[in-house]
Structure formats: structure tokens, C-alpha cells
Design a protein around this motif. Structure first.
Motif, PDB file in Angstrom:
ATOM      1  N   SER A 209      -0.795  31.223  -0.392  1.00  0.00           N
ATOM      2  CA  SER A 209       0.434  31.219  -1.175  1.00  0.00           C
ATOM      3  C   SER A 209       0.884  29.830  -1.633  1.00  0.00           C
ATOM      4  CB  SER A 209       1.555  31.907  -0.383  1.00  0.00           C
ATOM      5  OG  SER A 209       2.751  31.903  -1.115  1.00  0.00           O
ATOM      6  N   PRO A 210       0.943  28.810  -0.777  1.00  0.00           N
ATOM      7  CA  PRO A 210       1.417  27.490  -1.245  1.00  0.00           C
ATOM      8  C   PRO A 210       0.516  26.886  -2.322  1.00  0.00           C
ATOM      9  CG  PRO A 210       1.514  27.610   1.156  1.00  0.00           C
ATOM     10  CD  PRO A 210       0.739  28.810   0.696  1.00  0.00           C
ATOM     11  N   ILE A 211      -0.823  27.060  -2.156  1.00  0.00           N
ATOM     12  CA  ILE A 211      -1.755  26.532  -3.157  1.00  0.00           C
ATOM     13  C   ILE A 211      -1.635  27.324  -4.451  1.00  0.00           C
ATOM     14  CG2 ILE A 211      -4.192  26.090  -3.670  1.00  0.00           C
ATOM     15  CD1 ILE A 211      -3.083  24.329  -1.453  1.00  0.00           C
ATOM     16  N   GLN A 212      -1.555  28.658  -4.333  1.00  0.00           N
ATOM     17  CA  GLN A 212      -1.440  29.526  -5.502  1.00  0.00           C
ATOM     18  C   GLN A 212      -0.174  29.212  -6.292  1.00  0.00           C
ATOM     19  OE1 GLN A 212      -0.788  33.879  -4.974  1.00  0.00           O
ATOM     20  NE2 GLN A 212      -2.885  34.051  -5.817  1.00  0.00           N
ATOM     21  N   GLN A 213       0.904  28.892  -5.571  1.00  0.00           N
ATOM     22  CA  GLN A 213       2.167  28.593  -6.231  1.00  0.00           C
ATOM     23  C   GLN A 213       2.065  27.328  -7.095  1.00  0.00           C
ATOM     24  OE1 GLN A 213       4.879  30.713  -5.939  1.00  0.00           O
ATOM     25  NE2 GLN A 213       5.534  29.508  -7.721  1.00  0.00           N
ATOM     26  N   GLY A 233      -5.474  25.795 -19.073  1.00  0.00           N
ATOM     27  CA  GLY A 233      -6.084  26.655 -18.061  1.00  0.00           C
ATOM     28  C   GLY A 233      -6.390  25.904 -16.776  1.00  0.00           C
ATOM     29  N   ALA A 234      -5.479  25.032 -16.340  1.00  0.00           N
ATOM     30  CA  ALA A 234      -5.708  24.203 -15.153  1.00  0.00           C
ATOM     31  C   ALA A 234      -5.725  25.036 -13.884  1.00  0.00           C
ATOM     32  CB  ALA A 234      -4.610  23.139 -15.056  1.00  0.00           C
ATOM     33  N   THR A 235      -6.678  24.742 -12.996  1.00  0.00           N
ATOM     34  CA  THR A 235      -6.759  25.424 -11.695  1.00  0.00           C
ATOM     35  C   THR A 235      -7.048  24.390 -10.610  1.00  0.00           C
ATOM     36  OG1 THR A 235      -9.136  25.826 -11.933  1.00  0.00           O
ATOM     37  CG2 THR A 235      -7.649  27.559 -12.712  1.00  0.00           C
ATOM     38  N   LEU A 236      -6.728  24.746  -9.397  1.00  0.00           N
ATOM     39  CA  LEU A 236      -7.051  23.899  -8.250  1.00  0.00           C
ATOM     40  C   LEU A 236      -8.314  24.434  -7.592  1.00  0.00           C
ATOM     41  CD1 LEU A 236      -3.552  23.355  -6.592  1.00  0.00           C
ATOM     42  CD2 LEU A 236      -4.953  21.642  -7.738  1.00  0.00           C
ATOM     43  N   ARG A 237      -9.309  23.559  -7.400  1.00  0.00           N
ATOM     44  CA  ARG A 237     -10.565  23.947  -6.758  1.00  0.00           C
ATOM     45  C   ARG A 237     -10.966  22.850  -5.773  1.00  0.00           C
ATOM     46  NH1 ARG A 237     -13.359  27.986  -9.396  1.00  0.00           N
ATOM     47  NH2 ARG A 237     -15.153  27.429  -8.117  1.00  0.00           N
TER      48      ARG A 237
END
Length: 567
Positions: A209-213, A233-237
Motif C-alpha cells: 500500500s505505501p509504495i502503491q500510493q 506512465g511513471a512507475t516504481l520498480r
């Protein structure tokens, strides 16, 4: 193969430099003598990775002497030319590099080829300046393309290098070639399985949840700012999606299982790591036949390194095969002492620009070179950095000369004068070595009178002059001889006798006073030396006497005056 010669014309503070190089060349010299400019000159010919902005020269890159004192003179309006020629040797047995270099062949006995960088006006384009690298020595041969120059890989390490930044940058990192080579040898199925496992872990992390937020909020911010059409379209990986990206994404850590970031290492530790990676990268590129030769250009390898590490790193970098050449600039006696003395090159500035001197031009025998290498330990290697050198016999003179200079109001450091003891009277090879490196010198030697009052010291310098300088007056060459030994000469100068007596009594035995008193101010050589030995030897005597305000013997003052007048 090796880079065997460099000629530089009209480039910055270099007007007409012509240097013979070895497989290894260690360049010394004071600041502003052209060491960095020499490295840059070599890069202009060979390094296709050199930024375009640095390759596009301006009027400021021309030798100042062209202006002849006229500040309005514009070298490019006068159609002046800058040229840099590199000569290569020992390449005929390497088919790949020979195929390239034979186009620039300039001599076959021995085999030598040349490439020349030219910054010159182009008559076909209205004399607009353009650069180019050409085969041959006069810039009139076939143009050399970047692909051909890439047969020689150039690794340049700036004096102000950012080791951590370079290692973390994929484009600059010495890890790049190693990881690329490793990725080709990996089992694709194993790599895919690793990727799948990491992707699973990555998905689990993304779903928290914290990362998804953070991802949701970032996308909302972008949509509100630029709209859906321009959203990124930025994402965290934590891992890249493609298998080979996993290898490229690998980072270097230190301290084993603790896996600390590279920034936790000292600057010296980072340099050691960088040099080790370079060595591995060079070997890998040669083995994989990516390049035919590597050229290592290093400014000040001693940066942030302990003296022992300076020597160890340079010894490890020194090429031991024909597939690597190295040019190093340094201000460190420890670095200079770690290489064969024949590899030393000294640059010196003057009215006609920087001039270069190569130690290998000294006419020394193999045994004399071996002696010189043993002599140039980290202490005595200061000789090659000195502006001028005063050669003396032993430790006593080495201790006393700075004190004598201070009495005469001469600051040896500000004058660039180093006092170097050779621990004997075998000055001749040292004179040849200094001459080869263009270092002005003077020497002090004892008169050493025999029983018939014949001066062995005077005979010594007369022989040196006859062997090397056409029999000129020794004093005119900078050779100065005492009347007898330093201790006797000191005693006999002015009122020094009473000072020497008191020092001997202070340092000597309980009977020293009575023996010294019996001299009545006129000791024999044997009795004076005997008391010096009792006082702890010549070194201890010199250490103590250096604290006294004595009158300086005339021949010592003459040697310092000679050096002060030398250029």
C-alpha cells in the motif's frame, strides 16, 4: 605495439616538443610546464570519446609566443596551424593493428608509423578551421576515421576524477565492458528464471500500500499537470523488466556482506578500486579482441593514496606486455621511485615554450641504471622534481647544507633547490642523469688531501670534466671542491673552531674536553675525525652543528651562488 614518440607544435604552452616514449612514460615537472597539455595532445589524436567542445580549438589554444608580445595578434586570422604527431613502433607482428598502421608507415628500419592531428584552415572552405587526424607526419595522408582509432582503446583518468560517479555511470564505468562480457557468457534460461523470480518480488513490493500510493499520487500529479496525452506512465520498480537489464543494473558495493555503498569508501579506496577495474577491463577487451591495444593516460595516480599504495598501484598498472602503453603525470616522488628511471620524462617551461627531457638519453651502462633505480627511492626521487640540484657526498652535507643556506638567507624551497646525497664520490652517473633530464646542478666534494697534500677531490672533478665536458674548468661547470674534509674546512673557517670545540665537548666523552683543549685551535685531520666519531659520528655531529650560527665555507657559498644564477 607501443606509442614511441610524440611531437607537438604550437599547442597551448608547447611550441615544439619532440619526445621519445617507452612502453611506460612518467612525466614530471613543475606546475604550468605542460603535463596536462601533453596528455590532451595525445587524446586529440587517438581518443574518439573526447568531447567535441574540447576538440574544437580556439585562438586561446595556440602557443602564446606566436603573438610576440602583440596582444592584438590573432593566430587564426594569421592562418597559424596546430599539429600533433604520434609515432608507433613494434606493431608489425600484430595483424589487426598492423593493417591499420601500415597506412601511416614512415620508416621500415625500424618499422614506424605515424598519425597526425591537424587544426588548420581549409582553403577549399574559405580558410575555415577544421580538425582532422591523418596518416603520416605532415597531415597530407589519408584521413583516419574514428573506427580505425578505436583499435586503440584510450582510457583517460583526469586528476580531478570522480571515481564514484564514473563507476555508477553506465557510459563511463570500467564495469561496462566486464558486465557486457559476462552477460554474453550467461545461460539465457538461468537468466530468465532469475528475472522471473525478481519480477515476482518486484510485483509484491509494488503492491504494498505505501509504495502503491506513491505511484498513484505521482500519476495523478502528472495528469493534473500535463494531461493524459503527455503523461509519462511513471512507475516504481526495483528491477528492470528485461533479462540483460538485470546485469547492467548491478552496482558495486564494499565491505562484503555489509554491502555498503561506494560512497562509504575513502577517496583513496575508491581510486584503488577504480584502477583494479581498469586493469580487468583492459585484459578483457584484449582477450575478447575488442581492441588491439590499450593506452592508459593518467594524471596524478597518487591522488588520495598512502605512499605505499602509490607505489603498489603504479607497479600493478605498469604494462608487462606489448598490448598496453601508459603515460602518467605525477608530482609524487613515491610514484617516480616505483618505475625504471629510464621511463622518466621532465617538462620545463621557458621563453620558447615547454621543452622536454628524457632520462633514457643519459649515456649510462646497465649497471649504472641499476644503481640509479636503487638510489631513486622515495627520498632521493625528489631529485627529478627539483628545479635545481646540489649533489653532495653524504648525510652530513645533506643535513648541514639547508642550515648553511638559511644562514646565507637562501630559501632552498622557494629557489627549487634540492640537496641530494649520493653517499660516495661517484658523481659522474648522477651528472649524466641530471643532464639528460635538463636539471641544472652543482656538486660539492671534499678535497681529501693525501700525505703529499695532493687533492684527490680536485683530480676527481678534473676527470669528470675531461670525460664529459671537454675539459672545461670544473668550477665553471658547477663543481666545487673543499680544501680537505668538510669537518676540517668548517673548523678552519672564521671563528667556527670554538663552536666546533663546544659541540664536540657536549656530545663527546668525559675526556673529550682535555683532548680538544690540547689542540689549541689547530687539530689534525685524524684527531678531529676521531673526536667526531666519539661524539656519535658524522651524522650526529652534523645534526647538532646545524643548530649553530657558523660561518659558511667559501666553496659551499660558491656552489649555492652558482645554482642561484643557473637557469
Amino acid at each position: 605495439m607501443r606509442l614511441s614518440r610524440v611531437r607537438v607544435h604550437n599547442y597551448r604552452n608547447i611550441h615544439g616538443l619532440d619526445l621519445e616514449l617507452g612502453q611506460v612514460s612518467v612525466v614530471v615537472g613543475e606546475n604550468r610546464t605542460g603535463k596536462t597539455n601533453l596528455i590532451n595532445a595525445i587524446r586529440l589524436v587517438l581518443d574518439p570519446a573526447m568531447p567535441y567542445a574540447e576538440r574544437k580549438l580556439t585562438s586561446d589554444d595556440f602557443w602564446d609566443g606566436l603573438r610576440k608580445g602583440d596582444p592584438t595578434y590573432e593566430p587564426m586570422k594569421a592562418l597559424e596551424t596546430i599539429s600533433i604527431t604520434l609515432q608507433f613502433a613494434d606493431f608489425q607482428n600484430d595483424g589487426r593493428i598492423a593493417a591499420v598502421l601500415f597506412q601511416g608507415l614512415v620508416t621500415t628500419t625500424p618499422v614506424r608509423a605515424e598519425m597526425t592531428y591537424v587544426w588548420a584552415p581549409d582553403p577549399t572552405k574559405g580558410n575555415k578551421y577544421r580538425d582532422g587526424v591523418y596518416f603520416g607526419s605532415n597531415g597530407s595522408g589519408k584521413r583516419v576515421g574514428p573506427d580505425l582509432r578505436e583499435e586503440i582503446f584510450v582510457a583517460f583518468l583526469h586528476a580531478l576524477r570522480d571515481v564514484e560517479g564514473d563507476i555508477r555511470s553506465w557510459r563511463k564505468s570500467p564495469l561496462k565492458s566486464l558486465l557486457e562480457g559476462a552477460s554474453e557468457a550467461l545461460d539465457p534460461q538461468q537468466l530468465e528464471q532469475i528475472r522471473a523470480n525478481l519480477e515476482s518480488a518486484n510485483s509484491t513490493l509494488q503492491s504494498m500500500s505505501p509504495i502503491q500510493q506513491i505511484s498513484t499520487d505521482l500519476e495523478s500529479e502528472l495528469l493534473g499537470s500535463v494531461g493524459r496525452r503527455q503523461s509519462l506512465g511513471a512507475t516504481l520498480r526495483s528491477t528492470p523488466p528485461e533479462p540483460l537489464g538485470l546485469v547492467r543494473a548491478m552496482q558495486l558495493y564494499i565491505d562484503g556482506d555489509r554491502a555498503r555503498r561506494l560512497s562509504a569508501a575513502s577517496l583513496g579506496g575508491q581510486n584503488i578500486l577504480y584502477f583494479a577495474l581498469l586493469q580487468m577491463g583492459f585484459r578483457a577487451q584484449i582477450l575478447q579482441k575488442v581492441v588491439s591495444h590499450t593506452l592508459l593516460l593518467v594524471e596524478e595516480p597518487e591522488a588520495h593514496l598512502h605512499p605505499h599504495m602509490q607505489r603498489a598501484v603504479l607497479e600493478n598498472l605498469t604494462p608487462r606486455d606489448g598490448q598496453t602503453s601508459m603515460v602518467v603525470t605525477t608530482h609524487s616522488p613515491h610514484v617516480a621511485s616505483a618505475v625504471d628511471a629510464r621511463h622518466l620524462i621532465r617538462l620545463k617551461s621557458g621563453l620558447t615554450g615547454s621543452t622536454g627531457f628524457s632520462a633514457r638519453s643519459a649515456a649510462l651502462s646497465s649497471r649504472e641504471w641499476d644503481d640509479m633505480n636503487r638510489y631513486l627511492n622515495a627520498t632521493q626521487a625528489e631529485m627529478v622534481f627539483a628545479d635545481k640540484v646540489l649533489l653532495v657526498e653524504g648525510y652530513a652535507e645533506e643535513v648541514l647544507l639547508p642550515a648553511f643556506a638559511a644562514i646565507l638567507n637562501i630559501d632552498l624551497d622557494k629557489e627549487g633547490i634540492s640537496v641530494c646525497a649520493i653517499h660516495g664520490t661517484h658523481f659522474e652517473s648522477y651528472l649524466k642523469f641530471c643532464d639528460a633530464l635538463g636539471i641544472p646542478w652543482a656538486l660539492l666534494t671534499d678535497g681529501d688531501l693525501d700525505a703529499q697534500s695532493v687533492s684527490a677531490g680536485q683530480a676527481r672533478v678534473t676527470r669528470f670534466s675531461a670525460n664529459n665536458y671537454g675539459g672545461a674548468s670544473p668550477a665553471s661547470l658547477g663543481m666545487f671542491v673543499g680544501d680537505d674534509t668538510l669537518e676540517l674546512d668548517l673548523y678552519a673557517t672564521g671563528a667556527n673552531g670554538s663552536i666546533v670545540d663546544s659541540v664536540l665537548v657536549e656530545l663527546g666523552s668525559s675526556n673529550t674536553g682535555s683532548r680538544v683543549g690540547a689542540w689549541n685551535g689547530k687539530p689534525s685531520k685524524s684527531s678531529l675525525i676521531s673526536e667526531v666519531v666519539v661524539a656519535g659520528g658524522k651524522g650526529r655531529f652534523a645534526q647538532r652543528l646545524a643548530s649553530e650560527l657558523v660561518e659558511v665555507p667559501g666553496y659551499v657559498k660558491a656552489s649555492l651562488d652558482y645554482l642561484l644564477a643557473s637557469k
